[in-house]
Scaffold this motif. Structure first.
Motif, PDB file in Angstrom:
ATOM      1  N   GLU A  79     -10.007  67.753  13.011  1.00 30.15           N
ATOM      2  CA  GLU A  79      -9.972  68.319  14.360  1.00 30.15           C
ATOM      3  C   GLU A  79      -8.748  67.755  15.088  1.00 30.15           C
ATOM      4  N   LEU A  80      -7.946  68.639  15.709  1.00 36.38           N
ATOM      5  CA  LEU A  80      -6.673  68.185  16.263  1.00 36.38           C
ATOM      6  C   LEU A  80      -6.633  68.065  17.786  1.00 36.38           C
ATOM      7  N   THR A  81      -7.471  68.829  18.514  1.00 34.57           N
ATOM      8  CA  THR A  81      -7.316  68.799  19.976  1.00 34.57           C
ATOM      9  C   THR A  81      -7.693  67.440  20.543  1.00 34.57           C
ATOM     10  N   GLY A  82      -8.625  66.773  19.897  1.00 33.07           N
ATOM     11  CA  GLY A  82      -9.028  65.468  20.410  1.00 33.07           C
ATOM     12  C   GLY A  82      -8.493  64.329  19.560  1.00 33.07           C
ATOM     13  N   ALA A  83      -7.642  64.668  18.577  1.00 36.63           N
ATOM     14  CA  ALA A  83      -7.190  63.640  17.640  1.00 36.63           C
ATOM     15  C   ALA A  83      -6.187  62.702  18.291  1.00 36.63           C
ATOM     16  N   SER A  84      -6.081  61.506  17.744  1.00 37.90           N
ATOM     17  CA  SER A  84      -5.124  60.538  18.277  1.00 37.90           C
ATOM     18  C   SER A  84      -3.709  60.995  17.937  1.00 37.90           C
ATOM     19  N   ARG A  85      -2.753  60.460  18.692  1.00 35.45           N
ATOM     20  CA  ARG A  85      -1.355  60.761  18.415  1.00 35.45           C
ATOM     21  C   ARG A  85      -0.994  60.470  16.964  1.00 35.45           C
ATOM     22  N   GLU A  86      -1.512  59.363  16.451  1.00 35.39           N
ATOM     23  CA  GLU A  86      -1.157  58.948  15.087  1.00 35.39           C
ATOM     24  C   GLU A  86      -1.633  59.983  14.073  1.00 35.39           C
ATOM     25  N   THR A  87      -2.857  60.486  14.280  1.00 37.20           N
ATOM     26  CA  THR A  87      -3.405  61.465  13.344  1.00 37.20           C
ATOM     27  C   THR A  87      -2.500  62.695  13.292  1.00 37.20           C
ATOM     28  N   CYS A  88      -2.146  63.203  14.471  1.00 35.76           N
ATOM     29  CA  CYS A  88      -1.294  64.389  14.523  1.00 35.76           C
ATOM     30  C   CYS A  88       0.070  64.102  13.906  1.00 35.76           C
ATOM     31  N   ARG A  89       0.614  62.927  14.252  1.00 37.86           N
ATOM     32  CA  ARG A  89       1.940  62.558  13.768  1.00 37.86           C
ATOM     33  C   ARG A  89       1.971  62.518  12.240  1.00 37.86           C
ATOM     34  N   ASP A  90       0.907  61.970  11.653  1.00 34.73           N
ATOM     35  CA  ASP A  90       0.896  61.852  10.194  1.00 34.73           C
ATOM     36  C   ASP A  90       0.852  63.209   9.507  1.00 34.73           C
ATOM     37  N   LEU A  91       0.271  64.204  10.191  1.00 40.82           N
ATOM     38  CA  LEU A  91       0.199  65.540   9.586  1.00 40.82           C
ATOM     39  C   LEU A  91       1.540  66.262   9.653  1.00 40.82           C
ATOM     40  N   ARG A  92       2.304  65.964  10.703  1.00 41.17           N
ATOM     41  CA  ARG A  92       3.531  66.725  10.934  1.00 41.17           C
ATOM     42  C   ARG A  92       4.559  66.419   9.857  1.00 41.17           C
ATOM     43  N   SER A  93       5.397  67.394   9.586  1.00 42.48           N
ATOM     44  CA  SER A  93       6.367  67.336   8.490  1.00 42.48           C
ATOM     45  C   SER A  93       5.675  67.390   7.140  1.00 42.48           C
ATOM     46  N   THR A  94       4.726  66.473   6.904  1.00 39.12           N
ATOM     47  CA  THR A  94       4.124  66.421   5.582  1.00 39.12           C
ATOM     48  C   THR A  94       3.199  67.608   5.317  1.00 39.12           C
TER      49      THR A  94
END
Lengths: 545, 318
Positions: A79-94
């Motif tokens: 789930e992304l709307t409530g996810a921490s910045r780190e969680t979202c960051r780790d998904l990006r690019s990869t």
């Protein structure tokens, strides 16, 4: 290869709000969306429909001044709307990557392309720097960039827009993500460049089985790219269906109105009488910026007759706007001459009389920046009336009111407004009124509908046509959009690299045989047929092969 | 690199031209100053004959353009001339002072430039938070208080109350580096407090301006952290404005520190200049002013070159 059974991305009742004038207002109002693995979903709508906001939302990102206010976004179960910045960051690019509208503005000007490409594969520990660079070169080759070995070692400003857009797609592919958000990736490109970028994007997405959300306002483009299309308006879904169904059998009125491409077409006018003297003509104009080696305009001749429209078409850098600048006396010709009613005009605008200046007026592409934000509408329109026609007091007010009524804006309601209190289309109407306020003979319209949504643009074209008839105006209509030319032109001038490639009556230009460049230009305009891209590419390959 | 070198030579030539114009301005404005060095030295009771003889001895009876040319000619050959008052070579008078001034300015710069940039980055990183506002308030307070007052506060705190550093920065010529640093610490700290705010605010503002640009959003969407966004993606694009402000402040550190020198009784150029003006020692004033101007021009030249070198669009043409 589409596998819709296991959804990669699921949005449920997604709501996003934006802060405007200290209040939270909804931008996205409960959108539901499911994207399967390997599926390409087209999001389409006019500006303000919330397309980009939804696209960014799929990455768990909201722009400054916006917030998620309800609903969920699940990416592969996370789930992304409530996810921490780190969680979202780790998904990006990869796992999720983004391709922006303007690659020229979205690459960091301080670093070479390949460094920006390799940044995240290396940082996320997926590759060593050399591997990442090698991979970048492979991707550049797959995306058919010229000199794939070297192009990455250039800075963004050294690479053209279309090439940058492909390099950005390559960058998005760097970590082989599961999902790529394409946010209007070809909107800023010329049609002939657009076609290359479209085919490159489509091939590579197919090749790696990447899922994609393709955001655009151009139906013909989305028809080529998407498996499924969702139409959005005011932050809500209008309807969604697979591409074929959507194109052939749209259910909603709004969708149908979008689909009914340009219904407007100016009535055909009688040919010009032999003896009629053009309002303005350019005779063999050659112009050059001081201190440069080559002229930017070569031997340009055009005639503008009262009551008729000359459309000047070409890609960016073809010299369309430069021709207008030369005509206006901003870039004085080094050879050739400019005639007003058959009499020669001074090359430089400073040496022209007030009456000569009055005869040629201009409407600009960006009404937003062309209107002084601190002046009220009555002053914007009133000043040229006072300056050129000496109108004052009651008479001036009367004229302003008449002109506002002419451009279909209620005088009492709009006279005292500031430009910031108008919509985009209304601003452009004021831009038109300002040009007309001088009672000109020739009006130069420089890409006046390019920044507007299709329905609004059509309104502007209708208005221009009406005004032309009423005031017997000559128009020089500069555009890169072929369908606009079809709608409004009487004569067409095709330009490329500062030269006229072909010119003549519209019917003659649009019916074969064409000059090779005109042919390239015309065949590059996307059509609604989903098979169009394949067909054009096949034709071109055959012609070359 | 070839391009940078050519640019350097061009700008240097332009700098020399500027310096020539400045030398004219300096000479002419000193000509306009009231007061007469002969009267000053010989006193009110001097006879007209004595005054004339004294002027002849110093060359003051020559017309202005002759004196200007001989001054400039000497300057170009490295002969700075002699003091009108003491008769000593200006070179000897100035070199020690110049060294002291550069030492103090360098010391202050070594503290203040990294500090200002670091604070600017932190303020941009935590913009609109309590930390950002504290940094702003602190640096603005420091710059708003008159510099002599800052100096006296530091003296009171570190010299009188804590006894950590000397209140007077008098230097003997053969002082060791450690001793120099120890003795000049308080003036350097005063200068740091004065120049940091300007540089820090420029760093913060340039960075925040950049944050609205699409390539920063792109970096964010590629998964860059806030810190990486600012330090790696934004900072390299902000070098030009930051360096320009740094250059102005460094020049100020050299040219504008008279008051701090007076507070700490520091034997630098500023004090020398003030003394020389008071004594109508015009040759010293001229020379000191020209050296200051040269410093200014050099710093600006350096900042221009760094700005250009930091911008690929200027360095690597299409």
């Amino acid at each position: 290869m589409t596998d819709t059974q296991t959804p990669l991305l699921v949005m449920q009742n997604l709501q996003i709000e934006g802060l405007s004038e200290d209040r939270w207002k909804p931008i996205v109002k409960g959108v539901n969306l499911t994207l399967g693995k390997g599926e390409v979903l087209g999001l389409i709508g006019e500006s303000g429909a919330g397309k980009s906001t939804i696209g960014l939302g799929a990455m768990g990102h909201v722009r400054d001044g916006c917030r998620f206010s309800g609903g969920t976004v699940h990416f592969d179960g996370i789930e992304l709307t409530g996810a921490s910045r780190e969680t979202c960051r780790d998904l990006r690019s990869t796992r999720i990557a983004y391709v922006a509208q303007s690659a020229a503005a979205s690459f960091n000007p301080a670093f070479k392309l390949i460094s920006q490409h390799a940044e995240f594969p290396v940082r996320r520990g997926l590759m060593q720097r050399e591997e990442a660079e090698k991979d970048a070169i492979d991707l550049y080759r797959q995306l058919q960039l010229p000199n794939p070995e070297e192009i990455g070692f250039r800075y963004p400003h050294q690479v053209s827009g279309g090439q940058l857009q492909r390099a950005m797609t390559a960058m998005a592919m760097a970590c082989r993500p599961d999902l790529i958000i394409f946010d209007e990736p070809t909107t800023a490109l010329d049609v002939t460049t657009q076609i290359e970028v479209l085919s490159a994007i489509r091939n590579i997405v197919e090749e790696f089985g990447t899922s994609a959300i393709y955001i655009t306002h151009d139906l013909a483009v989305v028809a080529q790219m998407a498996d499924r299309i969702m139409v959005l308006r005011y932050g809500e879904e209008v309807e969604a269906a697979d591409t074929a169904t959507m194109l052939n059998d749209p259910k909603e009125e709004y969708t149908k109105s979008l689909w009914a491409v340009r219904s407007f077409k100016a009535a055909q006018k009688a040919p010009v009488a032999e003896a009629q003297v053009p309002v303005v003509s350019l005779k063999n104009v050659t112009a050059q910026y001081p201190g440069t080696a080559r002229p930017v305009l070569n031997d340009i001749s055009m005639d503008f007759h009262a009551g008729r429209t000359v459309a000047v078409v070409g890609e960016s850098g073809s010299g369309k706007s430069t021709t207008a600048r030369s005509l206006m006396g901003l870039l004085p010709p080094v050879q050739g001459e400019i005639l007003l009613n058959g009499a020669p005009l001074a090359p430089e605008f400073r040496k022209r009389s007030k009456a000569e200046l009055q005869a040629v007026q201009m409407i600009y592409q960006m009404a937003d920046t062309a209107l002084n934000p601190k002046q009220r509408i009555k002053d914007i329109i009133g000043r040229p009336m006072t300056y050129y026609r000496g109108l004052r007091g009651k008479q001036l007010t009367q004229e302003i009111r008449a002109l506002l009524a002419d451009i279909e804006l209620e005088p009492d309601q709009y006279m005292n407004r500031l430009p910031s209190e108008l919509s985009g289309g209304q601003k452009q109407r004021i831009g038109i009124a300002r040009a007309l306020a001088a009672s000109p003979k020739l009006v130069i319209c420089d890409e006046v509908t390019s920044a507007l949504d299709q329905l609004v643009a059509e309104g502007i074209l209708r208005l221009l046509d009406k005004l032309q008839k009423e005031h017997d105006l000559a128009y020089m209509f500069i555009t890169h959009d072929i369908s606009t030319v079809r709608a409004i032109a009487d004569e067409v001038v095709v330009m490329q690299q500062g030269r006229v490639v072909e010119q003549g009556a519209k019917e003659a230009i649009f019916s074969p045989p064409h000059a090779p460049y005109t042919d390239l230009l015309l065949s590059s305009v996307p059509e609604m047929d989903p098979a169009w891209l394949d067909r054009v590419l096949a034709d071109r390959a055959a012609a070359q092969g | 690199m070839h391009y940078l070198l050519r640019l350097f030579v061009q700008r240097l030539a332009l700098g020399l031209l500027t310096l020539f114009v400045v030398s004219l301005v300096i000479f002419l404005s000193i000509e306009l100053l009231p007061g007469d060095v002969a009267q000053q030295v010989l006193g009110q009771s001097a006879t007209p004959e004595n005054l004339a003889a004294f002027r002849r001895e110093l060359g003051l009876d020559q017309p202005a353009h002759t004196r200007y040319l001989s001054w400039l000619g000497g300057f170009l050959q490295g002969d700075l001339g002699n003091s009108l008052i003491s008769g000593l070579p200006i070179k000897d008078l100035i070199s020690e002072r110049m060294y002291n001034t550069f030492f103090l300015a360098g010391f202050a710069a070594v503290i203040s430039v990294p500090l200002a940039v670091l604070l600017g980055v932190i303020a941009a990183l935590y913009r609109e938070t309590f930390l950002d506002k504290s940094i702003n308030v602190a640096t603005l307070t420091a710059i708003s208080v008159p510099e002599f007052f800052v100096g006296y506060i530091l003296v009171w705190l570190f010299a009188v109350e804590l006894g950590m550093f000397p209140s007077i920065a008098n230097l003997s010529e053969d002082a060791s580096l450690g001793d120099r640093i120890y003795r000049t610490f308080l003036p350097a700290l005063t200068l740091t407090l004065i120049v940091t705010a300007h540089m820090m605010r420029m760093t913060r503002a340039s960075l925040i301006n950049l944050l609205a640009l699409p390539f920063i959003e792109m970096a964010q969407l590629k998964g860059a952290s806030q810190r990486r966004l600012i330090v790696i993606h934004a900072l390299p694009n902000a070098i030009a404005p930051i360096v320009t402000v740094i250059a102005i402040n460094l020049a100020y550190l050299i040219v504008g520190v008279v008051i701090v020198e007076v507070v700490f009784v520091y034997p630098g150029m500023g004090q020398l200049l003030v003394d020389s003006v008071a004594k109508r020692d015009f040759t010293v004033v001229q020379t000191a002013c020209l050296l200051f101007a040269a410093t200014y021009i050099l710093f600006n030249l350096a900042s221009d070159l760094i700005s250009i070198a930091s911008n690929p669009r200027l360095l690597h043409r299409k």
